[in-house]
Scaffold this motif. Structure first.
Motif, short mmCIF file in Angstrom:
data_model
loop_
_atom_site.label_atom_id
_atom_site.label_comp_id
_atom_site.label_asym_id
_atom_site.label_seq_id
_atom_site.Cartn_x
_atom_site.Cartn_y
_atom_site.Cartn_z
N THR A 131 0.81 -1.23 0.00
CA THR A 131 0.00 0.00 0.00
C THR A 131 0.84 1.27 0.00
O THR A 131 0.28 2.37 -0.05
CB THR A 131 -0.94 0.02 1.22
OG1 THR A 131 -0.17 -0.17 2.41
CG2 THR A 131 -1.99 -1.08 1.12
N GLY A 132 2.15 1.12 0.06
CA GLY A 132 3.01 2.30 0.09
C GLY A 132 3.37 2.78 -1.31
O GLY A 132 3.53 1.98 -2.24
N GLY A 133 3.50 4.09 -1.48
CA GLY A 133 3.99 4.66 -2.72
C GLY A 133 3.03 4.62 -3.89
O GLY A 133 3.45 4.78 -5.04
N ILE A 134 1.73 4.40 -3.63
CA ILE A 134 0.77 4.36 -4.74
C ILE A 134 -0.29 5.45 -4.58
O ILE A 134 -1.33 5.40 -5.22
CB ILE A 134 0.11 2.97 -4.88
CG1 ILE A 134 -0.63 2.57 -3.60
CG2 ILE A 134 1.13 1.92 -5.26
CD1 ILE A 134 -1.43 1.27 -3.75
N GLY A 135 -0.01 6.45 -3.74
CA GLY A 135 -0.86 7.62 -3.64
C GLY A 135 -2.05 7.52 -2.74
O GLY A 135 -2.89 8.44 -2.71
N LEU A 136 -2.18 6.46 -1.97
CA LEU A 136 -3.37 6.27 -1.15
C LEU A 136 -3.53 7.36 -0.10
O LEU A 136 -4.59 7.98 0.03
CB LEU A 136 -3.34 4.89 -0.48
CG LEU A 136 -3.48 3.69 -1.41
CD1 LEU A 136 -3.23 2.39 -0.65
CD2 LEU A 136 -4.86 3.67 -2.06
N GLU A 137 -2.48 7.58 0.68
CA GLU A 137 -2.57 8.58 1.74
C GLU A 137 -2.72 9.98 1.19
O GLU A 137 -3.44 10.82 1.75
CB GLU A 137 -1.34 8.47 2.64
CG GLU A 137 -1.29 7.17 3.44
CD GLU A 137 -0.02 7.02 4.24
OE1 GLU A 137 -0.08 7.12 5.48
OE2 GLU A 137 1.04 6.80 3.61
N LEU B 6 -5.49 4.33 6.19
CA LEU B 6 -4.76 3.08 6.39
C LEU B 6 -4.71 2.77 7.88
O LEU B 6 -4.68 3.67 8.72
CB LEU B 6 -3.34 3.18 5.83
CG LEU B 6 -3.16 3.55 4.36
CD1 LEU B 6 -1.68 3.59 4.00
CD2 LEU B 6 -3.89 2.56 3.46
N SER B 7 -4.69 1.48 8.22
CA SER B 7 -4.54 1.07 9.61
C SER B 7 -3.08 1.21 10.03
O SER B 7 -2.21 1.51 9.21
CB SER B 7 -5.00 -0.38 9.78
OG SER B 7 -4.10 -1.24 9.10
N GLU B 8 -2.79 0.96 11.31
CA GLU B 8 -1.41 1.04 11.80
C GLU B 8 -0.50 0.06 11.08
O GLU B 8 0.69 0.30 10.91
CB GLU B 8 -1.38 0.78 13.31
CG GLU B 8 -1.97 1.90 14.15
CD GLU B 8 -1.79 1.66 15.63
OE1 GLU B 8 -1.06 0.70 15.99
OE2 GLU B 8 -2.36 2.42 16.44
N SER B 9 -1.07 -1.06 10.63
CA SER B 9 -0.28 -2.07 9.93
C SER B 9 -0.10 -1.76 8.45
O SER B 9 0.59 -2.49 7.74
CB SER B 9 -0.95 -3.45 10.08
OG SER B 9 -2.26 -3.42 9.52
N GLY B 10 -0.72 -0.66 7.99
CA GLY B 10 -0.59 -0.29 6.59
C GLY B 10 -1.68 -0.85 5.69
O GLY B 10 -1.64 -0.63 4.47
N HIS B 11 -2.66 -1.55 6.26
CA HIS B 11 -3.76 -2.10 5.47
C HIS B 11 -4.80 -1.01 5.19
O HIS B 11 -4.98 -0.08 5.97
CB HIS B 11 -4.42 -3.27 6.19
CG HIS B 11 -3.55 -4.49 6.30
ND1 HIS B 11 -2.75 -4.72 7.39
CD2 HIS B 11 -3.35 -5.52 5.43
CE1 HIS B 11 -2.09 -5.87 7.21
NE2 HIS B 11 -2.44 -6.36 6.03
N ILE B 12 -5.51 -1.15 4.08
CA ILE B 12 -6.55 -0.21 3.71
C ILE B 12 -7.81 -0.50 4.53
O ILE B 12 -8.26 -1.65 4.59
CB ILE B 12 -6.86 -0.30 2.21
CG1 ILE B 12 -5.62 0.00 1.38
CG2 ILE B 12 -7.98 0.66 1.83
CD1 ILE B 12 -5.78 -0.27 -0.11
#
Length: 471
Positions: free
Chosen positions: A283-289, A295-301
């Protein structure tokens, strides 16, 4: 139902089960669909994870079947009449078949997408807004796709620890094992979750000396504990070394092999080590944030039961959501997302009806309520029956395994079940149908089963749960 026309555009990031199933639904509903994919349609599930690992496991099962056959009075002989006592696995040939099968499955899915008009766009996609995706292709080329609906289905990758860096030769993730040219002499598997347990037993079946490092009291800590106890007992009886309550500190190459150092200072030596300690979402580096997707603390959407994210028009499915790391759940999330986004009838995801399977030998299949939840609820009745008493099981040489069912005391509604048996993944389906449709144990019990059959034990367990009124 307000079904859309071809003027509605859908862009899907990731061609795994969540992505390609969503694409098929969206195309059927009349949308203009593009799937952005960088690794190959089918994703990790088809190319490096589920399909390859289960193919490898099925191959190991054939060797186990030969051993079972000898117990049933059937054995191999050479041309002079001497009994053959050894079967040999050729890993290079096995892996070629595994990868060829995965590639063929990927090609079949791609062909189906193209047949229904889905555009497959090779490259890596990045959201620049809720309705715009920029795709970077080979050679640095870029393309901008405009979308009414975006589905993020980018999956996850094996978790890598700084003290155990994979090199693809001796220190391996589960995605790298299919490059091994020969059966490892001594394989150390770190992690006793589903992936670790499955691959540990697969290599044990292929003839490898296997040591399984488990940080918990039992292997498969997330599974039914009666089932996990059966599997661990099978592991040990078949020659696997299981180190419970042991945690890896590091793994390193030493000479021609590897050494895994445990946190208590013990060292475990082997020829190869397989690291299976979970996965991290892509989920990193694809513009989500940047576009506001939570995103959750674990990086999940973060998603709801119809796969919506916190941004209107953006949906998510699969392992990147952290709901359940199952291809079947990813596919259902993707289909649900498109039904909701494009105006079709939609049923929110029911996690209480998800069936899952651990492909050990015997397999562990589960659906609905767990034994842990049942134990905490006085209104739940449970029954457990060993398969060893089943006539069909005796014929097949099945000695381990059981059926466990849970029901509501008042109405007899079937709430869940566990099956531990060869091909439990097939046997759980009637239980899943009952849980999904809220059938009673009496309805299950009154359904005809073949005699003799393993499903007969499912019906017998349901009969034992017949509610006694007035209790």
């Amino acid at each position: 139902m307000g079904v859309v026309t071809r003027t509605s555009s859908v862009v899907i990031l990731g061609g795994g089960p969540g992505g390609y199933e969503a694409a098929l639904v969206a195309a059927h509903l009349g949308a203009d669909v593009s799937v952005v994919d960088r690794d190959g349609i089918g994703g990790a599930a088809v190319l490096t994870d589920c399909v390859p690992s289960k193919t490898l496991i099925a191959t190991a099962d054939y060797l186990g079947g030969i051993e079972t056959a000898s117990e049933l009075g059937v054995h191999l002989e050479d041309h002079e009449g001497d009994v053959a006592t050894e079967t040999v696995a050729e890993l290079d040939a096995i892996n070629r078949r595994v990868l060829a099968l995965a590639a063929a499955q990927s090609q079949d899915i791609t062909a189906r997408l193209l047949e229904v008009g889905v555009r497959v766009v090779p490259g890596t996609g990045r959201l620049t807004s809720a309705s715009e995706v920029v795709v970077e292709g080979e050679g640095g080329t870029t393309e901008t796709l405009h979308a009414d609906v975006v589905l993020v289905s980018t999956g996850a990758t094996p978790r890598v620890l700084p003290t155990a860096q994979p090199d693809g030769e001796r220190i391996l993730t589960w995605q790298q094992i299919y490059a091994l040219p020969e059966i490892p002499d001594k394989l150390i598997v770190v992690g006793s979750g589903v992936t670790g347990a499955e691959l540990a037993q697969a290599y044990l079946g292929l003839g490898t000396d296997v040591t399984l490092i488990s940080s918990r009291d039992l292997v498969l800590p997330g599974e039914d504990q009666d089932a996990a106890a059966v599997i661990e007992d099978v592991f040990r009886r078949r020659g696997m070394t299981v180190l419970n309550r042991s945690r890896m500190a590091s793994a390193e190459r030493r000479g021609e092999g590897v050494v895994v150092t445990l946190e208590d200072g013990r060292e475990v030596e082997g020829s190869h080590v397989l690291i299976a300690v979970g996965a991290v979402p892509n989920t990193g580096g694809i513009g989500l944030e940047e576009v506001g997707v939570e995103l959750s603390e674990s990086g999940h959407i973060v998603t709801d039961r119809v796969s919506r994210t916190t941004v209107r028009g953006i949906y998510a499915a699969g392992d990147c959501t952290g709901v359940f790391a199952l291809a079947s759940v990813a596919a259902m999330q993707g289909r649900t997302a498109m039904a909701h986004a494009l105006g079709d009838a939609v049923t929110p995801l029911r996690l209480s009806a998800v069936s899952a399977n651990v492909f050990t030998d015997p397999e562990i299949a589960t659906v609905g309520m767990s034994a842990r939840d049942a134990a905490d609820n006085p209104d739940v009745e449970a029954v457990m029956m060993p398969l060893s008493r089943n006539a069909r099981a005796k014929m097949l040489g099945i000695e381990e395994g059981f059926v466990k069912l849970f029901s509501y005391r008042g109405t007899g509604t079937l709430l869940g079940g566990v099956v531990v048996a060869p091909r439990a993944s097939e046997l759980i389906f009637p239980v899943a149908i009952a849980v999904q449709n809220r059938l009673s144990v009496d309805q299950v019990a009154s359904t005809f089963t073949v005699y003799p059959s393993l499903t007969g034990t499912l019906a017998e367990a349901a009969r034992r749960l017949h509610p006694l009124h007035g209790e």
